[in-house]
Design an enzyme around this catalytic site. Structure first.
Site, PDB file in Angstrom:
ATOM      1  N   LYS A  64       0.839  -1.190   0.000  1.00  0.00           N
ATOM      2  CA  LYS A  64       0.000   0.000   0.000  1.00  0.00           C
ATOM      3  C   LYS A  64       0.876   1.242   0.000  1.00  0.00           C
ATOM      4  O   LYS A  64       1.838   1.336   0.770  1.00  0.00           O
ATOM      5  CB  LYS A  64      -0.925   0.013   1.225  1.00  0.00           C
ATOM      6  CG  LYS A  64      -1.859   1.213   1.294  1.00  0.00           C
ATOM      7  CD  LYS A  64      -2.900   1.042   2.396  1.00  0.00           C
ATOM      8  CE  LYS A  64      -2.379   1.382   3.771  1.00  0.00           C
ATOM      9  NZ  LYS A  64      -2.186   2.856   3.957  1.00  0.00           N
ATOM     10  N   ASP A 123      -3.582   4.217  -1.635  1.00  0.00           N
ATOM     11  CA  ASP A 123      -4.483   4.648  -0.563  1.00  0.00           C
ATOM     12  C   ASP A 123      -4.475   6.172  -0.512  1.00  0.00           C
ATOM     13  O   ASP A 123      -3.875   6.779   0.370  1.00  0.00           O
ATOM     14  CB  ASP A 123      -4.033   4.049   0.763  1.00  0.00           C
ATOM     15  CG  ASP A 123      -5.029   4.290   1.879  1.00  0.00           C
ATOM     16  OD1 ASP A 123      -6.199   4.602   1.575  1.00  0.00           O
ATOM     17  OD2 ASP A 123      -4.633   4.169   3.059  1.00  0.00           O
ATOM     18  N   ASP A 159     -13.480  15.101  -3.401  1.00  0.00           N
ATOM     19  CA  ASP A 159     -13.493  16.454  -3.950  1.00  0.00           C
ATOM     20  C   ASP A 159     -14.737  16.567  -4.821  1.00  0.00           C
ATOM     21  O   ASP A 159     -15.581  15.663  -4.826  1.00  0.00           O
ATOM     22  CB  ASP A 159     -12.214  16.694  -4.767  1.00  0.00           C
ATOM     23  CG  ASP A 159     -11.770  18.161  -4.736  1.00  0.00           C
ATOM     24  OD1 ASP A 159     -12.620  19.030  -5.020  1.00  0.00           O
ATOM     25  OD2 ASP A 159     -10.588  18.415  -4.443  1.00  0.00           O
ATOM     26  N   THR A 170     -10.702   3.802  10.978  1.00  0.00           N
ATOM     27  CA  THR A 170     -10.612   2.934  12.150  1.00  0.00           C
ATOM     28  C   THR A 170     -10.089   3.661  13.388  1.00  0.00           C
ATOM     29  O   THR A 170     -10.083   3.091  14.475  1.00  0.00           O
ATOM     30  CB  THR A 170      -9.720   1.715  11.863  1.00  0.00           C
ATOM     31  OG1 THR A 170      -8.461   2.153  11.354  1.00  0.00           O
ATOM     32  CG2 THR A 170     -10.382   0.786  10.863  1.00  0.00           C
TER      33      THR A 170
END
Length: 236
Positions: free
Chosen positions: A39, A66, A71, A121
């Site tokens: 990632k 990621d 927008d 999270t």
């Protein structure tokens, strides 16, 4: 892709949360064949790491961009078009209806899969209320999942705590990608909704994002191997 079609080793995604492309390449070399999926987030992207997407893809790795886009629609659509040309496997956007719709349009006929971030999270109910939301975490996650499914989003980023409830909503038509994964006994850091790798897979997660427990380990490869072994055990 159904869960049965995902190679067990591909289920672990390691974020290259390091300060430079050189540090990222050094970590990839150190992890070797223990990790197939990486990632690239804000830290590395803003340090000149976006070209690594194509480089890693050319080496047979999968890459999760990621970038959590959010927008006006046209800006999101054009941004997604650009990321699709880089060779990423996954790209994140925030799970607002206009944003998700624009991302699906921007993906077009490419192989890029769009993931919608439901609720970070690091957030709990109090954090959402402080931000002006009337819903708590579980209700907002479920509402956004339903919207994402209707709009043609490929997968969701969610806490492992929400995986079971989301499976009942989206079935196996969408991938569930879960950060907030911590091996037993590991510090939780700034994460507030966490689970061990084995429990997350058993709950129905497709992919696990595990960063600091691997990157900060004295032997990152051994740490990754241990998590891979836990994933295989949970799948058996």
């Amino acid at each position: 892709m159904t869960p049965a079609e995902i190679a067990p080793k591909d289920r672990l995604i390691v974020p290259l949360d390091v300060s430079s492309p050189e540090a990222a390449e050094a970590m990839v070399a150190r992890l070797g064949d223990s990790v197939t999926f990486y990632k690239i987030g804000y830290q590395l992207a803003y340090a000149g790491g976006l070209p690594l997407i194509g480089k890693l893809a050319g080496e047979g790795k999968k890459v999760f961009a990621d970038l959590k886009m959010h927008d006006i629609g046209n800006t999101v659509m054009r941004g997604v078009e650009s990321v699709a040309r880089l060779g990423a496997t996954f790209l994140t956007v925030h799970a607002y209806p206009q944003t998700m719709k624009a991302a699906v349009e921007g993906r077009g006929g490419s192989s890029l899969k769009i993931l919608a971030v439901t609720v970070l999270t690091s957030y709990n109910d109090d954090d959402l209320h402080a931000a002006g939301y009337r819903l708590g975490v579980s209700d907002l996650v479920e509402a956004r999942a339903q919207q994402a499914q209707v709009l043609g989003i490929d997968g969701l980023v969610c806490s492992p705590e929400e995986v079971g409830a989301l499976r009942k909503i989206v079935g196996h038509q969408m991938s569930l990608v879960t950060p907030g994964i911590r091996p037993a006994g590991a510090p939780t850091g700034d994460q507030k909704r966490v689970m061990t790798p084995g429990r997350a897979i058993a709950a129905g997660a497709d992919y696990l994002v595990v960063g600091r427990p691997i990157l900060e380990a004295s032997d990152p490869k051994a740490a990754a191997d241990a998590i891979q072994a836990e994933i295989v055990q949970a799948l058996s």
